[in-house]
Design an enzyme around this catalytic site. Sequence first.
Site, PDB file in Angstrom:
ATOM      1  CD  GLU A 193      -2.913  -1.155   2.343  1.00 51.16           C
ATOM      2  OE1 GLU A 193      -2.844  -0.256   3.202  1.00 51.16           O
ATOM      3  OE2 GLU A 193      -3.768  -2.061   2.369  1.00 51.16           O
ATOM      4  CE  LYS A 317     -10.811  -3.817   3.935  1.00 52.26           C
ATOM      5  NZ  LYS A 317     -10.150  -5.012   4.523  1.00 52.26           N
TER       6      LYS A 317
END
Length: 391
Positions: A193, A317
């Site tokens: 990330e 999510k």
Amino acid sequence: MKISDINIRIVKDSRNKDTLEAVLRSGDFEASASVPAGKSKGKFETTTLEPSLVLSKFETIKNQILNKDFPTVWEFDGFLISTDGTKEKSNLGGNLILVLSIAFTKLLAKSENLQCFQLISKILGKTPRKFPYLYFNLIGGGLHAKDSLPFQEYILVTKFPSPAKGLEYAKNCFEKLQEDIEKNFGEVRLGDEGALTIKSDDPRVGLQVLNRNATGPEVSLALDVAASTFFENRIYNLRGKIKSSDDLLSYYNLLATSYPLLSIEDPFSEDDKDGFIKIVANLGEKIWIIADDLTVTNPDLINKAQKEKAATGVIIKPNQIGSVTETLEAIKLAQSYNWKVIISHRSGETMDSFIADLAYGVEADGLKSGAPTQEVRLAKYNRLIEIERNF
Ligand code: 2PG
Ligand code: MG
């Protein structure tokens, strides 16, 4: 709304893996979406099918979609979900349903002359007035980073009312951290990330380094422990340091007295609900206890966790559940419990910034989108800034 054309193609995500992009048209309007992919996934996430297989599945339903009129997102998603006909969306694939669902939501917003966040807030009967706290994963470990710390994410939380200020702070903080880590731990690499890595097996080190480089009333720290990833045979194995669920709880109690922690995500494995229940009882008044793998954006699992007092907040999510409407259901439910809602990206991302509109539109408490170093992560933070400047 009638859809006049749909195209689906395979594109690459930030890990260079295949994923789906959809382009939908209705008259003069066009909208596109692409979907991300997780690595540290909950067991009960919706099914993701191979993108190449999805293309052929899509051909079987394309004409049905083009022949129908869908006045709302509920009707569009409802059609796809019932056509799929399975609980886990294994027939069409959660990734196919979601990519169509997000593109449809964006298209519908355009056709109504609304921003995507405006359509979302209209659906929920809200008038968004505040930006979410920004959750920047600045130091990474776990499954997302080789040769780094055992916990997955050491997060800087910026609480400025302005996302532009938050992003600026995070970029400066990242630079300071980089220097600090270079000086004290040697080589600096980045995880999936875009977060910095630290060669250490001691989970506390990430917090120590982050804490000494992030001070001030507008910032806090947070963790995503992703504890399911080191839970084996009912014990937590932190690089050979064995901890029982109760040991881990004592450890969190210690961390909570030493660092300004706003939230801890997945402090225990999804298979250790008792751990969650105990930490809520111990620290729930002081720190947000956030479920991710345990609840996977699924209204049934969120409902269960709330009844058992196993969390005080939830990660949302969209690709864990596989449609926009079910994502909104999950958010509505969590908010009805007064739970904290943190909208999150996945570790394998695309340039799609839908989650930023979602976070603002539902007045989420946080938006988690990784480090401010990769274009796919910045796309979400920048979309909030665009909203701040223009609306
Ligand atoms: C998480 C996510 C995103 P992944 O655990 O919260 O940071 O990771 O997408 O790999 O599940
Ligand atoms: Mg997580």
